[in-house]
Design a protein around this motif. Sequence first.
Motif, PDB file in Angstrom:
ATOM      1  N   ALA A 162      14.045  22.710   7.407  1.00 20.46           N
ATOM      2  CA  ALA A 162      12.489  22.055   7.978  1.00 20.46           C
ATOM      3  C   ALA A 162      12.357  20.823   7.226  1.00 20.46           C
ATOM      4  O   ALA A 162      11.806  20.251   8.185  1.00 20.46           O
ATOM      5  CB  ALA A 162      12.253  23.673   8.733  1.00 20.46           C
ATOM      6  N   ALA A 163      11.518  21.216   5.866  1.00 12.79           N
ATOM      7  CA  ALA A 163      10.783  20.491   5.480  1.00 12.79           C
ATOM      8  C   ALA A 163      11.393  19.060   5.350  1.00 12.79           C
ATOM      9  O   ALA A 163      10.652  18.106   5.498  1.00 12.79           O
ATOM     10  CB  ALA A 163      10.608  21.395   4.015  1.00 12.79           C
ATOM     11  N   LYS A 164      12.879  19.464   5.296  1.00 12.36           N
ATOM     12  CA  LYS A 164      13.413  18.481   4.633  1.00 12.36           C
ATOM     13  C   LYS A 164      13.852  16.519   5.480  1.00 12.36           C
ATOM     14  O   LYS A 164      13.607  15.644   5.799  1.00 12.36           O
ATOM     15  CB  LYS A 164      14.606  18.204   3.660  1.00 12.36           C
ATOM     16  N   SER A 165      13.557  18.234   7.106  1.00 12.52           N
ATOM     17  CA  SER A 165      14.426  16.701   8.318  1.00 12.52           C
ATOM     18  C   SER A 165      13.003  16.663   8.838  1.00 12.52           C
ATOM     19  O   SER A 165      13.081  15.402   9.432  1.00 12.52           O
ATOM     20  CB  SER A 165      14.331  17.884   8.799  1.00 12.52           C
ATOM     21  N   GLY A 169      12.159  12.078   8.940  1.00 14.36           N
ATOM     22  CA  GLY A 169      10.707  11.962  10.733  1.00 14.36           C
ATOM     23  C   GLY A 169       9.558  10.825  10.137  1.00 14.36           C
ATOM     24  O   GLY A 169       8.978   9.930  10.431  1.00 14.36           O
ATOM     25  N   MET A 170       8.328  11.580   9.086  1.00 16.95           N
ATOM     26  CA  MET A 170       7.424  11.144   8.697  1.00 16.95           C
ATOM     27  C   MET A 170       7.680   9.426   7.749  1.00 16.95           C
ATOM     28  O   MET A 170       7.553   8.900   7.698  1.00 16.95           O
ATOM     29  CB  MET A 170       7.161  12.322   7.430  1.00 16.95           C
ATOM     30  N   VAL A 185       8.991   1.894   3.483  1.00 15.25           N
ATOM     31  CA  VAL A 185       9.597   3.247   3.045  1.00 15.25           C
ATOM     32  C   VAL A 185      10.505   3.874   3.679  1.00 15.25           C
ATOM     33  O   VAL A 185      10.951   3.425   4.424  1.00 15.25           O
ATOM     34  CB  VAL A 185       8.408   3.936   4.387  1.00 15.25           C
ATOM     35  N   ASN A 186      11.771   4.422   2.395  1.00 15.40           N
ATOM     36  CA  ASN A 186      12.675   5.051   2.807  1.00 15.40           C
ATOM     37  C   ASN A 186      12.917   6.160   1.806  1.00 15.40           C
ATOM     38  O   ASN A 186      11.610   6.981   1.189  1.00 15.40           O
ATOM     39  CB  ASN A 186      13.759   3.991   1.668  1.00 15.40           C
ATOM     40  N   PHE A 241      14.394  -5.698   1.659  1.00 13.06           N
ATOM     41  CA  PHE A 241      14.865  -5.784   3.188  1.00 13.06           C
ATOM     42  C   PHE A 241      15.655  -4.963   4.174  1.00 13.06           C
ATOM     43  O   PHE A 241      15.739  -4.493   4.831  1.00 13.06           O
ATOM     44  CB  PHE A 241      15.545  -6.970   4.254  1.00 13.06           C
ATOM     45  N   VAL A 242      14.710  -4.055   3.790  1.00 12.76           N
ATOM     46  CA  VAL A 242      15.301  -2.463   3.334  1.00 12.76           C
ATOM     47  C   VAL A 242      13.768  -1.843   3.698  1.00 12.76           C
ATOM     48  O   VAL A 242      13.269  -1.140   3.018  1.00 12.76           O
ATOM     49  CB  VAL A 242      16.241  -2.414   2.148  1.00 12.76           C
ATOM     50  N   THR A 243      14.355  -1.075   4.888  1.00 14.18           N
ATOM     51  CA  THR A 243      12.814  -0.480   5.555  1.00 14.18           C
ATOM     52  C   THR A 243      13.215   0.987   6.525  1.00 14.18           C
ATOM     53  O   THR A 243      13.881   0.554   7.331  1.00 14.18           O
ATOM     54  CB  THR A 243      11.723  -0.462   5.227  1.00 14.18           C
ATOM     55  N   GLY A 244      12.434   2.364   5.965  1.00  9.12           N
ATOM     56  CA  GLY A 244      13.362   3.531   6.983  1.00  9.12           C
ATOM     57  C   GLY A 244      14.864   4.066   6.980  1.00  9.12           C
ATOM     58  O   GLY A 244      14.358   4.689   7.859  1.00  9.12           O
TER      59      GLY A 244
END
Length: 257
Positions: A162-165, A169-170, A185-186, A241-244
């Motif tokens: 649950a925490a890692k999932s 999302g965060m 943020v990755n 150019f990598v985020t999310g």
Amino acid sequence: MKTPIFPDVFSLREEHVLITGGGTGIGFAVARSMHDAGARVVLIGRREAELAKAVESLGPGSSYLVHDITQLDAAAPLIERITKEHGPITSLVNNAGIHLKKPAIDTTPEEFQRVLTTHILGAHALCRAVEPSMIQRKHGTIIFMASMASLFGIPQVVAYSAAKSAMIGMLRTMATEFSAHGIRVNAIAPGWIETEMSRKAMEGDPARRTKIISRTPMAKFGDPSDVGWAAVYLASPASKFVTGAVLPVDGGASMGF
């Protein structure tokens, strides 16, 4: 002859990295790789002996502070102290975590909350503390250490999963909010890596280890440095150019065969 730029795009020479849980395991491997790539690193954790040993191994350009990330109100003073003593943080690696192997029906609310506080609330508090300075400078990277447990179901780790999932999302929300300000943020989702934590998780359960190997296409556990160099990539200009994104480092285990 044209000067090769290949090493430079992976260089962290101008970066100042804070790594939570950086004294051992994957956290130390990230510290080692980033330090080798030229970054100054600050390790935080609760066990001073482990942190001191790690910094001694890394050498100049590394330091540590004893800090418990579950003390949420202490996050901002910690960042202020680091900034004053060593300079502003340009990269945050949220690696610290705890594991709980227990059937979902037997997991108590107190145990569940402890895992969430460490992985989610502690990471969020540090992000809040570093982001204003990153926004001001229009430069920064945040890396979360996710897990295979955030990509598919694994038994007896309900709180951890649950925490890692929630972590994924965060990071995606933060990526949408902060990327326009120059903050990427990755996350990295390690597969089964040979660490003290993974060995403890499989104690007395040889069938589980066999199952992991059988469903990993590369048919082996990963080395902590595999995660370390992935973190270097996500903190370096090579990933500008990598985020999310969530990058599995798992020997193919998440392909779902």
